[in-house]
Design a protein around this motif. Structure first.
Motif, PDB file in Angstrom:
ATOM      1  N   SER A 261      -7.164  22.491 -13.473  1.00 46.04           N
ATOM      2  CA  SER A 261      -6.473  23.329 -14.452  1.00 46.04           C
ATOM      3  C   SER A 261      -6.123  22.578 -15.733  1.00 46.04           C
ATOM      4  O   SER A 261      -6.528  22.962 -16.830  1.00 46.04           O
ATOM      5  N   THR A 262      -5.390  21.487 -15.615  1.00 45.54           N
ATOM      6  CA  THR A 262      -4.917  20.774 -16.807  1.00 45.54           C
ATOM      7  C   THR A 262      -6.012  19.935 -17.446  1.00 45.54           C
ATOM      8  O   THR A 262      -6.089  19.843 -18.675  1.00 45.54           O
ATOM      9  N   LEU A 263      -6.852  19.304 -16.637  1.00 41.92           N
ATOM     10  CA  LEU A 263      -7.886  18.435 -17.189  1.00 41.92           C
ATOM     11  C   LEU A 263      -8.836  19.171 -18.139  1.00 41.92           C
ATOM     12  O   LEU A 263      -9.121  18.660 -19.234  1.00 41.92           O
ATOM     13  N   PRO A 264      -9.355  20.339 -17.793  1.00 38.42           N
ATOM     14  CA  PRO A 264     -10.223  21.029 -18.767  1.00 38.42           C
ATOM     15  C   PRO A 264      -9.494  21.391 -20.057  1.00 38.42           C
ATOM     16  O   PRO A 264     -10.093  21.369 -21.140  1.00 38.42           O
ATOM     17  N   LEU A 265      -8.191  21.716 -19.977  1.00 42.48           N
ATOM     18  CA  LEU A 265      -7.430  21.999 -21.192  1.00 42.48           C
ATOM     19  C   LEU A 265      -7.289  20.753 -22.047  1.00 42.48           C
ATOM     20  O   LEU A 265      -7.381  20.811 -23.282  1.00 42.48           O
ATOM     21  N   ALA A 266      -7.060  19.613 -21.388  1.00 43.25           N
ATOM     22  CA  ALA A 266      -6.933  18.360 -22.137  1.00 43.25           C
ATOM     23  C   ALA A 266      -8.231  18.024 -22.852  1.00 43.25           C
ATOM     24  O   ALA A 266      -8.222  17.589 -24.021  1.00 43.25           O
ATOM     25  N   MET A 272     -13.180  17.425 -27.198  1.00 43.74           N
ATOM     26  CA  MET A 272     -14.336  16.861 -26.510  1.00 43.74           C
ATOM     27  C   MET A 272     -15.241  18.005 -26.049  1.00 43.74           C
ATOM     28  O   MET A 272     -14.761  19.103 -25.766  1.00 43.74           O
ATOM     29  N   PRO A 273     -16.536  17.753 -25.943  1.00 47.03           N
ATOM     30  CA  PRO A 273     -17.445  18.823 -25.487  1.00 47.03           C
ATOM     31  C   PRO A 273     -17.198  19.167 -24.017  1.00 47.03           C
ATOM     32  O   PRO A 273     -16.749  18.325 -23.224  1.00 47.03           O
ATOM     33  N   VAL A 274     -17.519  20.392 -23.653  1.00 45.51           N
ATOM     34  CA  VAL A 274     -17.309  20.849 -22.283  1.00 45.51           C
ATOM     35  C   VAL A 274     -18.114  20.012 -21.292  1.00 45.51           C
ATOM     36  O   VAL A 274     -17.708  19.845 -20.135  1.00 45.51           O
ATOM     37  N   VAL A 275     -19.222  19.427 -21.755  1.00 43.70           N
ATOM     38  CA  VAL A 275     -20.054  18.641 -20.858  1.00 43.70           C
ATOM     39  C   VAL A 275     -19.284  17.454 -20.291  1.00 43.70           C
ATOM     40  O   VAL A 275     -19.588  16.962 -19.195  1.00 43.70           O
ATOM     41  N   GLY A 327     -10.696   7.635 -24.449  1.00 43.68           N
ATOM     42  CA  GLY A 327     -12.008   8.218 -24.623  1.00 43.68           C
ATOM     43  C   GLY A 327     -12.669   8.577 -23.306  1.00 43.68           C
ATOM     44  O   GLY A 327     -12.055   8.547 -22.237  1.00 43.68           O
ATOM     45  N   VAL A 328     -13.954   8.895 -23.393  1.00 38.41           N
ATOM     46  CA  VAL A 328     -14.690   9.372 -22.220  1.00 38.41           C
ATOM     47  C   VAL A 328     -14.772   8.294 -21.149  1.00 38.41           C
ATOM     48  O   VAL A 328     -14.607   8.570 -19.951  1.00 38.41           O
TER      49      VAL A 328
END
Length: 430
Positions: A261-266, A272-275, A327-328
């Motif tokens: 839940s929170t990680l995709p929002l962050a 950052m790109p959805v990938v 970063g990534v």
């Protein structure tokens, strides 16, 4: 660590696992491979013309039913036995699934979806309880890790199979899941014993043929040593240490589900790109599937409390590492850390320890309660996480760390004092 435990790898354990336990693992894989409703519920409801809100409510009804189903399933397992519980659960699930598909009115669909979630998850504590009964104490942790592997393999293949079926007809999804449920019911009915004999514990307390007439729920008792008091007559609600452990498990699970839940929002809010999110989820999935059995080989034989606290600590640390702007690459490292925590702790905290704590007639209920905590966290965690992200931004990851410390404190007291954990530790490594 004794050589017989440190050398008990996945292949050795599989060769030593009785056919009935292998059948349970196979049935779990087949059933999980066909678990389409939960994954495709929103898309199916939208395809039938219902609003997004109605579709989301349907998914929530499934989740709520699942929580109750795991609790009731644990009680039924102790009352009726694991084999009967699995057969009834899977056979009824098949019928309910077809009802969801063929009944048109929205209220009827919601009721049937909730019932499907409840009945369809009732098998889980029964299956875990039977696995605990069918294998010797020193093999249980590895077998439960294999059970998780079966679930994860099925979950990995499920979306691809579901998309292929849904591209033809949503009806194939429901018939496919019903067929998977019936297949598991047949496997359980044919391959599982009506009343599995208890597994003799290692050491002088066991003797040839010991336990052949013992109820399956008492199978784990010898592993705890003669000083361990029997659980018969004690209810789970009266077991205060285990309730502390359940509270710890709920807090830990709320932290764990933040990656959904929170990680995709962050990732979105940091532009950052959805990938990137797809990569992080893939990193977790690949490492769990390929490495969990190896990690379990290192963990087994250690005190359960050490595995549980270590798993919680690594999970909390990994979530906290999302806070700095690294970063990534930093996010990948953070994902690897909490994935290691998942692999090290999950087989113990959700399966092996509850099965041991509930020895003496309450294994199903104890396992059902532990799994219900994860189900409850799946419902509460996203709501709490999104609210915290809205209020604190990246501070939510520090809050995950604080919550983990609270969970570890509760687990330290609950696992240490509950169900004779020190005697349990000695029994597992004696």
């Amino acid at each position: 660590m004794p050589a017989r435990l440190s050398g008990a790898g996945a292949l050795d354990t599989w060769r030593a696992t009785p056919p009935a336990a292998r059948a349970l693992l196979a049935g779990t894989f087949v059933n999980r491979l066909g678990g389409f409703l939960q994954v495709f519920a929103i898309l199916y409801m939208a395809d039938r013309g219902f609003s997004d809100t109605q579709a989301a409510f349907a998914l929530g009804a499934y989740g709520a039913g699942s929580i109750g189903g795991m609790l009731v399933g644990g009680w039924l397992s102790d009352l009726l036995g694991g084999r009967r519980t699995i057969v009834v659960s899977m056979a009824c699930t098949a019928g309910l699934l077809l009802g969801v598909y063929y009944l048109g009115p929205y209220p009827a669909k919601i009721v049937l979806i909730a019932l499907t979630g409840a009945v369809g998850q009732a098998y889980r504590p029964a299956s875990a309880s039977m696995l605990s009964d069918l294998v010797p104490p020193e093999r249980r942790l590895m077998v439960f890790a294999m059970n998780r592997l079966a679930v994860n393999l099925g979950a990995t293949a499920l979306p691809l199979a579901g998309v292929a079926l849904a591209s033809v007809s949503y009806g194939l999804l429901f018939w496919g899941e019903a067929l998977a449920a019936i297949s598991y019911a047949v496997i359980a009915g044919v391959a599982l014993p009506r009343r599995p004999a208890s597994v003799p514990a290692p050491g002088p307390a066991s003797s040839p043929g010991a336990g052949a007439e013992t109820s399956p729920e008492l199978a784990a008792a010898p592993a705890l040593g003669p000083a361990a008091p029997p659980a018969r007559g004690r209810t789970m609600l009266g077991d205060r240490p285990y309730l502390l452990f359940l509270a710890a498990l709920l807090l830990h699970s709320v932290v764990y589900v933040q990656y959904l839940s929170t990680l995709p929002l962050a990732i979105r809010d940091h532009h950052m790109p959805v990938v990137v999110y797809a990569v992080l989820i893939s990193v977790n999935g690949v490492f769990v599937i390929t490495c969990e059995l190896l990690v379990t080989r290192l963990v087994q034989g250690r005190p359960p409390r050490l595995a549980i606290l270590g798993g919680m600590a690594l999970t909390g640390l990994g979530m906290t590492l999302y806070a700095p702007p690294w970063g990534v690459a930093g996010m990948i490292v953070a994902t690897l850390v909490w994935t290691l925590g998942e692999m090290a702790g999950a087989p113990s905290m959700y399966f092996a320890y509850p099965a041991q704590a509930g020895r003496g007639g309450h294994q199903g209920r104890y396992l059902g309660a532990a799994n219900a905590m994860f189900g409850l966290a799946n419902s509460l965690g996203p709501i709490l996480g999104v609210a915290a992200w809205t209020a604190f931004g990246d501070g939510v990851w520090l809050l995950c760390g604080v919550t983990t410390v609270a969970a570890m404190t509760l687990a330290r007291h609950g696992v240490h004092a509950g169900a004779g954990a020190d005697r349990l530790d000695r029994g597992l490594v004696s």
